[in-house]
Motif scaffolding. Sequence first.
Motif, PDB file in Angstrom:
ATOM      1  N   LEU A  56       0.861  -1.185   0.000  1.00 34.66           N
ATOM      2  CA  LEU A  56       0.000   0.000   0.000  1.00 34.66           C
ATOM      3  C   LEU A  56       0.898   1.236   0.000  1.00 34.66           C
ATOM      4  N   LEU A  57       0.721   2.104  -0.995  1.00 28.27           N
ATOM      5  CA  LEU A  57       1.561   3.296  -1.107  1.00 28.27           C
ATOM      6  C   LEU A  57       0.713   4.565  -1.002  1.00 28.27           C
ATOM      7  N   LYS A  58       1.338   5.604  -0.497  1.00 28.72           N
ATOM      8  CA  LYS A  58       0.734   6.950  -0.444  1.00 28.72           C
ATOM      9  C   LYS A  58      -0.687   6.912   0.138  1.00 28.72           C
ATOM     10  N   LYS A  59      -1.688   7.338  -0.644  1.00 32.15           N
ATOM     11  CA  LYS A  59      -3.058   7.448  -0.109  1.00 32.15           C
ATOM     12  C   LYS A  59      -3.578   6.101   0.402  1.00 32.15           C
ATOM     13  N   GLU A  60      -3.173   5.022  -0.296  1.00 34.10           N
ATOM     14  CA  GLU A  60      -3.656   3.686   0.105  1.00 34.10           C
ATOM     15  C   GLU A  60      -3.095   3.319   1.481  1.00 34.10           C
ATOM     16  N   HIS A  61      -1.840   3.668   1.669  1.00 36.11           N
ATOM     17  CA  HIS A  61      -1.181   3.458   2.969  1.00 36.11           C
ATOM     18  C   HIS A  61      -1.908   4.267   4.052  1.00 36.11           C
ATOM     19  N   THR A  84      -2.634   6.454  21.640  1.00 33.63           N
ATOM     20  CA  THR A  84      -2.815   5.531  20.503  1.00 33.63           C
ATOM     21  C   THR A  84      -2.902   6.307  19.193  1.00 33.63           C
ATOM     22  N   GLU A  85      -3.649   7.392  19.230  1.00 33.67           N
ATOM     23  CA  GLU A  85      -3.844   8.194  18.014  1.00 33.67           C
ATOM     24  C   GLU A  85      -2.503   8.734  17.501  1.00 33.67           C
ATOM     25  N   GLN A  86      -1.676   9.180  18.437  1.00 31.76           N
ATOM     26  CA  GLN A  86      -0.356   9.701  18.069  1.00 31.76           C
ATOM     27  C   GLN A  86       0.491   8.620  17.408  1.00 31.76           C
ATOM     28  N   ARG A  87       0.411   7.429  17.980  1.00 32.12           N
ATOM     29  CA  ARG A  87       1.184   6.299  17.450  1.00 32.12           C
ATOM     30  C   ARG A  87       0.738   5.977  16.011  1.00 32.12           C
ATOM     31  N   ILE A  88      -0.570   5.915  15.830  1.00 29.04           N
ATOM     32  CA  ILE A  88      -1.097   5.585  14.494  1.00 29.04           C
ATOM     33  C   ILE A  88      -0.770   6.704  13.503  1.00 29.04           C
ATOM     34  N   ASN A  89      -0.861   7.952  13.955  1.00 30.28           N
ATOM     35  CA  ASN A  89      -0.511   9.077  13.082  1.00 30.28           C
ATOM     36  C   ASN A  89       0.951   8.999  12.652  1.00 30.28           C
ATOM     37  N   GLY A  90       1.798   8.495  13.548  1.00 29.05           N
ATOM     38  CA  GLY A  90       3.216   8.307  13.210  1.00 29.05           C
ATOM     39  C   GLY A  90       3.366   7.337  12.040  1.00 29.05           C
ATOM     40  N   PHE A  91       2.625   6.232  12.089  1.00 31.51           N
ATOM     41  CA  PHE A  91       2.701   5.264  10.979  1.00 31.51           C
ATOM     42  C   PHE A  91       2.140   5.898   9.705  1.00 31.51           C
ATOM     43  N   ARG A  92       1.045   6.623   9.862  1.00 27.00           N
ATOM     44  CA  ARG A  92       0.390   7.265   8.714  1.00 27.00           C
ATOM     45  C   ARG A  92       1.304   8.270   8.024  1.00 27.00           C
ATOM     46  N   SER A  93       2.201   8.885   8.799  1.00 22.85           N
ATOM     47  CA  SER A  93       3.112   9.903   8.240  1.00 22.85           C
ATOM     48  C   SER A  93       4.184   9.299   7.343  1.00 22.85           C
ATOM     49  N   ALA A  94       4.294   7.973   7.336  1.00 23.87           N
ATOM     50  CA  ALA A  94       5.291   7.308   6.488  1.00 23.87           C
ATOM     51  C   ALA A  94       4.771   7.225   5.044  1.00 23.87           C
ATOM     52  N   TYR A  95       5.521   6.517   4.199  1.00 27.39           N
ATOM     53  CA  TYR A  95       5.209   6.485   2.760  1.00 27.39           C
ATOM     54  C   TYR A  95       4.369   5.277   2.351  1.00 27.39           C
ATOM     55  N   GLY A  96       4.658   4.149   2.982  1.00 27.25           N
ATOM     56  CA  GLY A  96       3.954   2.933   2.560  1.00 27.25           C
ATOM     57  C   GLY A  96       3.922   1.871   3.642  1.00 27.25           C
ATOM     58  N   GLN A 175       2.677  -6.036   9.523  1.00 25.97           N
ATOM     59  CA  GLN A 175       2.643  -4.865   8.657  1.00 25.97           C
ATOM     60  C   GLN A 175       4.001  -4.165   8.778  1.00 25.97           C
ATOM     61  N   LEU A 176       4.667  -3.982   7.638  1.00 26.95           N
ATOM     62  CA  LEU A 176       5.960  -3.287   7.630  1.00 26.95           C
ATOM     63  C   LEU A 176       5.743  -1.872   7.096  1.00 26.95           C
ATOM     64  N   VAL A 177       5.929  -0.904   7.995  1.00 29.60           N
ATOM     65  CA  VAL A 177       5.748   0.507   7.633  1.00 29.60           C
ATOM     66  C   VAL A 177       7.101   1.031   7.152  1.00 29.60           C
ATOM     67  N   PHE A 178       7.116   1.761   6.036  1.00 29.52           N
ATOM     68  CA  PHE A 178       8.403   2.286   5.559  1.00 29.52           C
ATOM     69  C   PHE A 178       8.242   3.700   5.003  1.00 29.52           C
ATOM     70  N   GLY A 179       9.374   4.402   4.973  1.00 30.89           N
ATOM     71  CA  GLY A 179       9.338   5.776   4.453  1.00 30.89           C
ATOM     72  C   GLY A 179      10.724   6.388   4.503  1.00 30.89           C
ATOM     73  N   GLY A 180      10.769   7.691   4.266  1.00 28.32           N
ATOM     74  CA  GLY A 180      12.030   8.403   4.352  1.00 28.32           C
ATOM     75  C   GLY A 180      12.375   8.645   5.817  1.00 28.32           C
ATOM     76  N   VAL A 181      13.668   8.768   6.066  1.00 30.32           N
ATOM     77  CA  VAL A 181      14.132   9.036   7.437  1.00 30.32           C
ATOM     78  C   VAL A 181      14.535  10.508   7.517  1.00 30.32           C
ATOM     79  N   PRO A 182      13.825  11.300   8.332  1.00 30.71           N
ATOM     80  CA  PRO A 182      14.169  12.723   8.422  1.00 30.71           C
ATOM     81  C   PRO A 182      15.593  12.912   8.941  1.00 30.71           C
ATOM     82  N   GLU A 183      16.201  14.025   8.483  1.00 25.73           N
ATOM     83  CA  GLU A 183      17.563  14.382   8.904  1.00 25.73           C
ATOM     84  C   GLU A 183      17.700  14.223  10.429  1.00 25.73           C
TER      85      GLU A 183
END
Length: 206
Positions: A56-61, A84-96, A175-183
């Motif tokens: 699942l990428l972008k919007k689908e993720h 819990t909401e903060q935790r889920i938002n953290g995953f949502r902020s990733a890419y896929g 579920q493997l959440v992935f994305g860019g790693v901020p500086e």
Amino acid sequence: MASSMSFLDAVKNRRTIYTLNKQAPISDDRVEELVKIAVHDVPSSFNSQSARLVVLLKKEHETFWDFTAEILKAMVPEDQWSHTEQRINGFRSAYGTILFFEDPNPVKELQSKYPNYAQHFPGWSEHTSAMHQYMLWTALEAEGCGCNLQHYNPIIDQKAKGHWNINMEWNLRAQLVFGGVPEGARDNLPKKTYVPLEERMAIHGK
Ligand SMILES: Cc1cc2nc3c(=O)[nH]c(=O)nc-3n(C[C@H](O)[C@H](O)[C@H](O)COP(=O)(O)O)c2cc1C
């Protein structure tokens, strides 16, 4: 395309990273290629090939994590919801997110074909899924992504299967959440403590 580091460097560098963003350092085509390699080349018990992966990428993720939040909201006590909401938002902020399922049918077929091993096949199915998870976690690391591994199964299974038209028989395992790693995010990871290697391994005949 980001350069791929050596296998052992990727093994050593891999971490659980929760602070991820949508600036994935690899293309969607490359993600797809890695997943195809996983499905094609990662081994399975008795060559069951029971792993089923959905990317699942972008919007689908984001939709996946919106569904998870919706389900959790109905389950989590109100005073714990913001955590819990903060935790889920953290995953949502990733890419896929890569969903790892196991198809029970090849496993059942092996159980009837090899009754002496029947009790072992469900465990080996878990091992098979884990091998796919670890290969992709490490491969994404090698490509410059950050990842974290989650287990919102089974609460999300029904909803996700219905929405993405996934075979209802498959069992979601991780579920493997992935994305860019901020500086700087990598520098701020919690320091790991290690149980001494001598307690965890032995070598004979060296
Ligand atoms: C089989 C397995 C299951 C895990 N499940 C979760 C999980 O559900 N949620 C989570 O946040 N991290 C999960 N993790 C991540 C571990 O907590 C993490 O890998 C471990 O603390 C070592 O840290 P590192 O990944 O940074 O090396 C899991 C890791 C493994 C190998």
